[in-house]
Design an enzyme around this catalytic site. Structure first.
Site, PDB file in Angstrom:
ATOM      1  N   LYS A  80      29.126  41.011  39.423  1.00 45.94           N
ATOM      2  CA  LYS A  80      28.729  41.916  40.502  1.00 45.94           C
ATOM      3  C   LYS A  80      29.293  43.302  40.220  1.00 45.94           C
ATOM      4  O   LYS A  80      30.423  43.424  39.753  1.00 45.94           O
ATOM      5  CB  LYS A  80      29.268  41.339  41.816  1.00 45.94           C
ATOM      6  CG  LYS A  80      29.062  42.185  43.056  1.00 45.94           C
ATOM      7  CD  LYS A  80      29.516  41.434  44.313  1.00 45.94           C
ATOM      8  CE  LYS A  80      29.602  42.358  45.523  1.00 45.94           C
ATOM      9  NZ  LYS A  80      30.127  41.686  46.715  1.00 45.94           N
ATOM     10  N   LYS A  85      24.581  40.478  40.596  1.00 41.82           N
ATOM     11  CA  LYS A  85      24.515  41.061  41.942  1.00 41.82           C
ATOM     12  C   LYS A  85      24.924  42.530  41.910  1.00 41.82           C
ATOM     13  O   LYS A  85      26.105  42.840  41.847  1.00 41.82           O
ATOM     14  CB  LYS A  85      25.431  40.285  42.897  1.00 41.82           C
ATOM     15  CG  LYS A  85      25.457  40.860  44.325  1.00 41.82           C
ATOM     16  CD  LYS A  85      26.332  40.048  45.271  1.00 41.82           C
ATOM     17  CE  LYS A  85      26.501  40.754  46.616  1.00 41.82           C
ATOM     18  NZ  LYS A  85      27.421  40.021  47.519  1.00 41.82           N
ATOM     19  N   ASP A 120      33.421  36.244  46.626  1.00 42.52           N
ATOM     20  CA  ASP A 120      33.246  37.486  45.878  1.00 42.52           C
ATOM     21  C   ASP A 120      34.633  38.059  45.606  1.00 42.52           C
ATOM     22  O   ASP A 120      35.255  38.646  46.497  1.00 42.52           O
ATOM     23  CB  ASP A 120      32.398  38.492  46.670  1.00 42.52           C
ATOM     24  CG  ASP A 120      30.928  38.072  46.753  1.00 42.52           C
ATOM     25  OD1 ASP A 120      30.641  36.851  46.638  1.00 42.52           O
ATOM     26  OD2 ASP A 120      30.070  38.957  46.950  1.00 42.52           O
TER      27      ASP A 120
END
Lengths: 477, 319
Positions: free
Chosen positions: B219, B255, B156
């Site tokens: 995300k 996400k 991430d």
């Protein structure tokens, strides 16, 4: 793993429908001679027997309103406001009951009656309650006077909301009213009559006479009314205009529409898609200001239609009482026949028809959300008001062409403009001949905002300060 | 739930030749009307999810969680309990699905991997000088390679918001590409920190920037900045994913992270996915919820659906 929405029905237990309803005259329910059945358009189930008011009944109602006018018009504005505030609060308290009953009798999804109709109804009463002691600022100079008894006739598409648009300003200005709800949707107006009793509104200030065309005719032609307010079809509007000609009755008409929803190539596309969907499928398209003509710039027409079809596949059509329903039932068999007739004409005239894939319930009146492409200005579906979930798509190349096509209609109630360019919004809105113009949104209503049309869409304004003018005259002394 | 890394089928080589061409491309995307986007998200959050839909949604949401701990005070013990919870969220009910992944700082990857041995749960590591992203490219690459070397299945990363807001899109693009290479077979999630980008136009541009640079997931947030994930921001990103796929490109995952606390919140995100991208995206391969506290509420709601009684916070484990 799957994730399908389970049925989420709103309970109807909160609503107590009586087997029969009388007429609400002089503060009490009175019986009449004839009656008719009112049904749930989603199931065709009988809901109640409704009294059909005769000319004599209408006369009784007008006389009650005339007597009540004497004291109501002389009451201090601040005191009239107390009643209106009280009514507004009761509407909020009984909002769920009103929403459920509205959906049962009209066929509109509970999400709309709960989140749009009933909150707006309360907002209109609150707004005009605030005006009752400030009429000096309504635009007619100091001490404006009420007109007298108003005869009001409302349609079936927003039964309670149209009642609020009519009754709230009339009462705030000191008039008394005789209101006729639409033949197919009388129940929330009759529940409103109970709310008037609950609010201790003086007898005769609000009278409600149910019935069909004959009852309406008796009301419009009654010699002792001072004002006719009508929302409905242009055809009936024409009759009313003729009927009151040569009398001193004031009149406001809010009639049909064939609004252009104009999407430019620089629009925020995803929000424009929502605006198109909301413009034509909100309330099954039973909206006089519905965006029934999509005018999309040619360079993005394909993209817009692709996204629109995808979006329409997600529309949930069915049981109006299900909290997840997006599109409910058509209000009546007669309206369904009219929608079918015009849609078939569209196909026969050469336009291409596409309907969202959906399973329609067997009982009740239903029509799938439908789009017509390759529509020309000469087609009936581009000119006549369908008043159903049917969108006609036309394209344009330049802003001038958009204005020309948008204005090329006998109607002029509303229009929508979708562009990220502020200057274009201002320029377009100055050239479009429509009473209401939405920019980057559609079908937004507010108690503070005047609403009304150009040309065959009627005259007079409802809502806001402008909405008081049709119920007032300048001081005579 | 094996994730497969797909290569872009079109390279966007013309658009990404210079900063000027990339700017032209990103600024040429359709605008987002904030009022309209907020309204659409608000309308979708009125969907009523009951009975069987609720049961399905709760299990689906649990299986999509990236169970996260990103604290300076993280210890081996904390990672161990988190991993135990990830594998068996409800020790009393073996029918409860396990979560999708645990998400930790890079130096905790090896521990997490060892505690998750034998399970299919992925280990995600935050990298690239998370959460601020304020470090040299060399440090960010090393940060990433280190996590990958320790066994991270997913990375991430955060974008350089400063560069993005300065209009240095090419720098952001190249950095994502470089990190993608450093990820090797690990999946790359690109965090925008939408609470710092502020406008929905920026969110849409960042989404395209990351997707054409090779992101597997996009995300919303680090969870360290407020506002974190919101429904409208997620909607705008889902629409970008839809447009990218409609343009013949691969399926990108989504996400939202941070601020998702209740089962109701989680179900609202599933509704958004369902009605924007369709059922094909309702899988942990393409949708994740970055959260920690939401798991216990999902478990309590799950129990309540089964028993009809609300058990209370003492009947789910504290980690």
């Amino acid at each position: 793993m799957s994730f399908e929405y389970a049925p989420a029905p709103e309970s109807t237990a909160i609503v107590k429908i009586k087997p029969t309803y009388g007429l609400f005259i002089n503060g009490v329910f009175v019986d009449g001679e004839k009656s008719f059945s009112t049904i749930n358009p989603a199931t065709e189930a009988h809901l109640a027997d409704i009294t059909e008011a005769s000319a004599a009944d209408v006369d009784r109602a007008v006389r009650a309103a005339r007597v009540a006018f004497g004291s109501w018009s002389k009451m201090r504005g601040a005191d009239r406001a107390k009643y209106l505030y009280r009514i507004a609060r009761i509407i909020q308290e009984r909002s769920r009951e009103l929403a459920v009953l509205e959906s049962m009798n009209n066929g509109k999804p509970i999400r709309e009656s709960r989140d749009v109709d009933v909150p707006l109804v309360a907002a209109h009463f609150f707004h005009y309650a605030g005006w009752a002691d400030k009429l000096d600022y309504a635009g007619l100079g100091a001490n404006p006077e009420p007109l007298g008894v108003a005869g009001q006739i409302i349609p079936w598409n927003f039964p309670l909301l149209m009642l609020a648009w009519k009754i709230a300003p009339a009462l705030a200005a000191g008039n008394t009213v005789v209101l006729k709800p639409a033949e197919t949707t009388p129940l929330t107006a009759l529940l409103f009559a109970e709310i008037c009793q609950q609010a201790d509104l003086p007898a005769g200030v609000v009278n409600i006479v149910t019935g069909a065309g004959e009852t309406g005719r008796a009301l419009v032609n009654h010699p002792d009314i001072n004002k006719v307010a009508f929302t409905g079809s242009t055809e009936v509007g024409r009759y009313i205009a003729q009927a009151v000609a040569g009398t001193n009755k004031k009149v406001t008409l809010e009639l049909g529409g064939k609004a252009a929803n104009i999407v430019f190539d620089d629009a925020a596309i995803d929000q424009a898609i929502e605006g198109i969907v909301n413009g034509i499928f909100f309330n099954q398209g039973h909206v006089c200001c519905a965006g029934s003509r999509l005018l999309v710039q040619e360079s993005i027409a394909e993209t817009v239609l692709g996204l629109l079809y995808e979006r329409m596949k997600n529309l949930r059509i069915g049981d109006p009482m299900d909290k997840n329903t997006d599109v409910g039932a058509i209000n009546s068999a007669a309206q369904l026949a009219k929608i079918r007739e015009l849609s078939d004409a569209g196909e026969a005239e050469g336009a291409d028809r596409w309907s969202a894939p959906c399973t329609l319930p067997e009982k009740g009146f239903w029509f799938p959300p439908t789009v017509f492409t390759n529509v020309s200005q000469v087609h009936r579906i581009a000119r006549e008001e369908v008043f159903g979930p049917v969108l006609s798509v036309l394209t344009f190349r330049t802003p001038d062409e958009a204005v020309e096509k948008a204005n090329n209609s006998p109607y002029g109630l509303s229009a929508g403009i979708w562009t990220e360019k502020g200057s274009r919004i201002l320029e377009m809105s100055s050239r479009l001949r429509a009473g209401v113009i939405w920019a980057n949104t559609f079908n937004k209503f507010d108690a503070t905002s005047p609403f009304g049309g150009y040309k065959e869409s009627g005259y007079g304004r409802e809502g806001g300060r402008q909405g008081l003018e049709p119920y007032l005259k300048a001081a005579s002394k | 739930m094996g994730l497969t890394t797909q290569a872009p089928s079109q390279t966007f080589s013309d658009e990404t030749r210079t900063n000027a061409s990339l700017t032209k491309f990103l600024h040429g995307l359709p605008g987002v009307d904030q009022v309209g986007a907020d309204e659409r998200a608000a309308m979708l959050s009125t969907r009523s999810i009951k009975t069987s839909a609720k049961a399905e949604g709760i299990d689906l949401a649990i299986s999509m969680i990236d169970l996260t701990t990103l604290e300076g005070m993280d210890t081996a013990g904390k990672i161990k309990t988190l991993c135990a919870k990830a594998m068996r969220p409800d020790p009393f009910d073996p029918t409860t699905p396990s979560v999708a992944a645990v998400c930790v700082y890079g130096d905790k990857v090896a521990q997490a991997k060892s505690y998750l041995t034998g399970s299919s749960i992925q280990v995600a590591a935050v990298a690239t000088a998370f959460p601020s992203g304020r470090a040299s490219r060399a440090v960010k690459l090393l940060d990433t390679s280190d996590a990958v070397a320790q066994g991270a299945d997913e990375i991430d990363m955060v974008i350089d918001r400063g560069a993005f807001l300065e209009g240095r899109y090419m720098d952001v693009f190249e950095e994502i590409q470089a990190i993608k290479v450093a990820c090797k077979s690990a999946h790359l999630k690109v965090i925008f920190e939408t609470g710092e980008l502020r406008t929905y136009d920026n969110v849409r541009r960042a989404s395209w920037l990351a997707m054409i640079a090779g992101a597997d997931f996009i995300k919303t947030s680090t969870g360290k900045v407020s506002p974190a994930a919101t429904l409208p921001v997620t909607l705008v990103m889902l629409q970008a994913i839809r447009d990218f796929h409609n343009a013949g490109q691969r399926k990108i995952g989504m996400k939202p992270a941070g601020g998702i606390r209740t089962a109701k919140d989680a179900l609202r995100y599933l509704v958004l996915v369902k009605e924007t991208l369709g059922d094909a995206w309702l899988t942990p391969d393409l949708f994740r919820l970055g959260a920690s506290s939401v798991l216990n509420d999902l478990l309590m709601q799950r129990k309540r659906l089964q028993t009809g009684a609300y058990s209370g916070p003492d009947y789910v484990t504290v980690d």
